[in-house]
Design an enzyme around this catalytic site. Structure first.
Site, mmCIF file in Angstrom:
data_model
loop_
_atom_site.group_PDB
_atom_site.id
_atom_site.type_symbol
_atom_site.label_atom_id
_atom_site.label_comp_id
_atom_site.label_asym_id
_atom_site.label_seq_id
_atom_site.Cartn_x
_atom_site.Cartn_y
_atom_site.Cartn_z
ATOM 1 N N GLU A 66 0.904 -1.018 -0.062
ATOM 2 C CA GLU A 66 -0.266 -0.090 0.113
ATOM 3 C C GLU A 66 0.742 1.160 -0.087
ATOM 4 O O GLU A 66 0.502 2.268 -0.679
ATOM 5 C CB GLU A 66 -0.972 -0.059 1.043
ATOM 6 N N ASP A 67 1.813 1.327 0.856
ATOM 7 C CA ASP A 67 2.543 2.372 1.231
ATOM 8 C C ASP A 67 4.264 2.469 0.418
ATOM 9 O O ASP A 67 4.770 3.447 0.600
ATOM 10 C CB ASP A 67 2.740 2.776 2.370
HETATM 11 P P1 NDP Z 1 -5.803 9.193 7.340
HETATM 12 O O1 NDP Z 1 -6.118 8.106 6.532
HETATM 13 O O2 NDP Z 1 -5.436 10.481 6.387
HETATM 14 O O3 NDP Z 1 -4.906 9.053 8.168
HETATM 15 C C1 NDP Z 1 -4.743 7.811 9.220
HETATM 16 C C2 NDP Z 1 -3.955 6.777 8.639
HETATM 17 O O4 NDP Z 1 -2.317 7.328 8.761
HETATM 18 C C3 NDP Z 1 -4.060 5.847 9.796
HETATM 19 O O5 NDP Z 1 -4.983 5.038 9.379
HETATM 20 C C4 NDP Z 1 -2.484 5.031 9.573
HETATM 21 O O6 NDP Z 1 -2.725 4.232 8.433
HETATM 22 C C5 NDP Z 1 -1.758 6.412 9.148
HETATM 23 N N1 NDP Z 1 -0.901 7.040 10.341
HETATM 24 C C6 NDP Z 1 0.546 7.641 10.201
HETATM 25 N N2 NDP Z 1 0.888 7.953 11.121
HETATM 26 C C7 NDP Z 1 -0.286 7.890 12.031
HETATM 27 C C8 NDP Z 1 -0.284 8.637 13.533
HETATM 28 N N3 NDP Z 1 0.439 9.035 14.095
HETATM 29 N N4 NDP Z 1 -1.505 8.462 14.148
HETATM 30 C C9 NDP Z 1 -2.579 7.801 13.401
HETATM 31 N N5 NDP Z 1 -2.532 7.130 12.197
HETATM 32 C C10 NDP Z 1 -1.219 7.390 11.526
HETATM 33 O O7 NDP Z 1 -7.149 9.746 8.177
HETATM 34 P P2 NDP Z 1 -8.579 9.443 7.884
HETATM 35 O O8 NDP Z 1 -8.774 9.827 6.317
HETATM 36 O O9 NDP Z 1 -8.779 8.288 8.428
HETATM 37 O O10 NDP Z 1 -9.184 10.409 8.653
HETATM 38 C C11 NDP Z 1 -9.767 10.167 9.919
HETATM 39 C C12 NDP Z 1 -11.189 10.688 10.160
HETATM 40 O O11 NDP Z 1 -11.386 11.813 9.961
HETATM 41 C C13 NDP Z 1 -12.094 9.888 9.183
HETATM 42 O O12 NDP Z 1 -13.202 9.039 9.697
HETATM 43 C C14 NDP Z 1 -12.365 10.830 8.277
HETATM 44 O O13 NDP Z 1 -13.652 10.737 7.659
HETATM 45 C C15 NDP Z 1 -12.322 12.053 8.977
HETATM 46 N N6 NDP Z 1 -11.760 13.224 8.397
HETATM 47 C C16 NDP Z 1 -12.156 14.553 8.889
HETATM 48 C C17 NDP Z 1 -11.312 15.676 8.227
HETATM 49 C C18 NDP Z 1 -11.779 16.727 8.900
HETATM 50 O O14 NDP Z 1 -11.118 17.845 8.944
HETATM 51 N N7 NDP Z 1 -12.502 16.816 10.001
HETATM 52 C C19 NDP Z 1 -10.663 15.700 7.131
HETATM 53 C C20 NDP Z 1 -10.441 14.244 6.539
HETATM 54 C C21 NDP Z 1 -11.017 13.250 7.066
HETATM 55 P P3 NDP Z 1 -1.628 2.968 8.307
HETATM 56 O O15 NDP Z 1 -1.867 2.202 9.470
HETATM 57 O O16 NDP Z 1 -2.043 2.432 6.818
HETATM 58 O O17 NDP Z 1 -0.090 3.664 8.561
#
Ligand code: NDP
Ligand code: ZN
Length: 177
Positions: A66-67
Site C-alpha cells: 500500500e505505501d
Molecule cells: P488518514 O487516512 O489520512 O490518516 C490515518 C492513517 O494514517 C492511519 O490509518 C494510519 O494508517 C496512518 N498514520 C500514520 N501516522 C499516524 C499517526 N501518528 N496516528 C494515526 N494514524 C497514523 O486519516 P482518515 O482519512 O482516516 O481521517 C480520519 C477520520 O477523519 C475519518 O473518519 C475521516 O472521515 C475524517 N476526516 C475528517 C476531516 C476533518 O477535517 N474533520 C478531514 C478528513 C477526514 P496506516 O496504518 O496505513 O499507516
C-alpha cells in the site's frame, strides 16, 4: 533446507525496514515508519499470544504494497503465497477515493480470512494508540474522534475471531478523546 520461523520473521523485518526506510509516521516527531509494523507484530504476539508465523510476517509487511513500491510478486517470491495473500487482503485500493476506501474497509471486514482479521485488529489497535498519544499534529478533536469511530465500525464487523484482542481493541477505544 527449510526456512525457520525466526528466519522468516527477521527477513520480513529487514525487508519492511528497507522498504519503509525513507518514510515517517504522521505524528509531530515524524517517528520512523517501521515502528508501526513492529507494533502490530508485538500486539499479536505479546498481547494476543498469536504464534502463526505467516500472520506475524504479514503484520510486519502489511503496509509494504500500500505505501511503498513493493509488488505482490516480490512478496510471493520472498515470503510465499500465504503471507502475500494476507497482506493483499489488508491492502487498500489506492486508485479509489479515500471516502470509498474507508467505506470498503467497513463493508469487507466480515469477509476477511481469520488471519487477515487478526492483522486488521492489530492495525486498528496500533493506530488508535497512536491517535491517542501521538496524533498527527494537524488533526482536530473532531477528526481524532471520527477516526476512533470509523476504526470501531471496521472492528465491529470482524468480531468473534479473537475475543482477547477484541478486548484489547475495546480498551484502546476507551481512550477516545
Ligand atoms: P488518514 O487516512 O489520512 O490518516 C490515518 C492513517 O494514517 C492511519 O490509518 C494510519 O494508517 C496512518 N498514520 C500514520 N501516522 C499516524 C499517526 N501518528 N496516528 C494515526 N494514524 C497514523 O486519516 P482518515 O482519512 O482516516 O481521517 C480520519 C477520520 O477523519 C475519518 O473518519 C475521516 O472521515 C475524517 N476526516 C475528517 C476531516 C476533518 O477535517 N474533520 C478531514 C478528513 C477526514 P496506516 O496504518 O496505513 O499507516
Ligand atoms: Zn498500518
Amino acid at each position: 533446507m527449510e526456512t525457520s520461523n525466526e528466519a522468516t520473521l527477521f527477513s520480513a523485518l529487514a525487508f519492511a525496514a528497507d522498504k519503509h526506510r525513507n518514510q515517517r509516521r504522521k505524528d509531530p516527531e515524524a517517528s520512523p515508519y517501521i515502528n508501526h509494523p513492529i507494533a502490530l507484530a508485538r500486539i499479536l504476539a505479546a498481547e494476543g499470544s498469536v504464534t502463526d508465523t505467516a500472520t506475524l510476517a504479514a503484520a510486519v509487511l502489511h503496509d509494504t504494497i500500500e505505501d511503498t513500491k513493493t509488488t505482490a510478486d516480490e512478496l510471493r517470491r520472498l515470503f510465499g503465497d500465504r503471507v502475500t495473500n494476507i497482506v493483499l487482503e489488508v491492502t487498500d485500493d489506492k486508485s479509489l477515493l479515500k471516502a470509498e476506501r474507508k467505506k470498503r474497509q467497513i463493508e469487507q471486514a466480515p469477509f476477511l480470512t481469520p488471519q487477515a482479521k487478526l492483522v486488521k485488529l492489530a492495525d486498528k489497535i496500533a493506530n488508535l494508540r497512536d491517535v491517542a498519544v501521538r496524533s498527527p499534529a494537524d488533526w482536530s478533536l473532531d477528526r481524532r474522534r471520527e477516526y476512533f469511530d470509523w476504526a470501531k465500525q471496521v472492528i465491529d464487523g470482524l468480531r468473534g475471531v479473537h475475543p482477547q484482542l477484541e478486548a484489547v481493541f475495546d480498551t484502546a477505544y476507551q481512550a477516545k478523546p
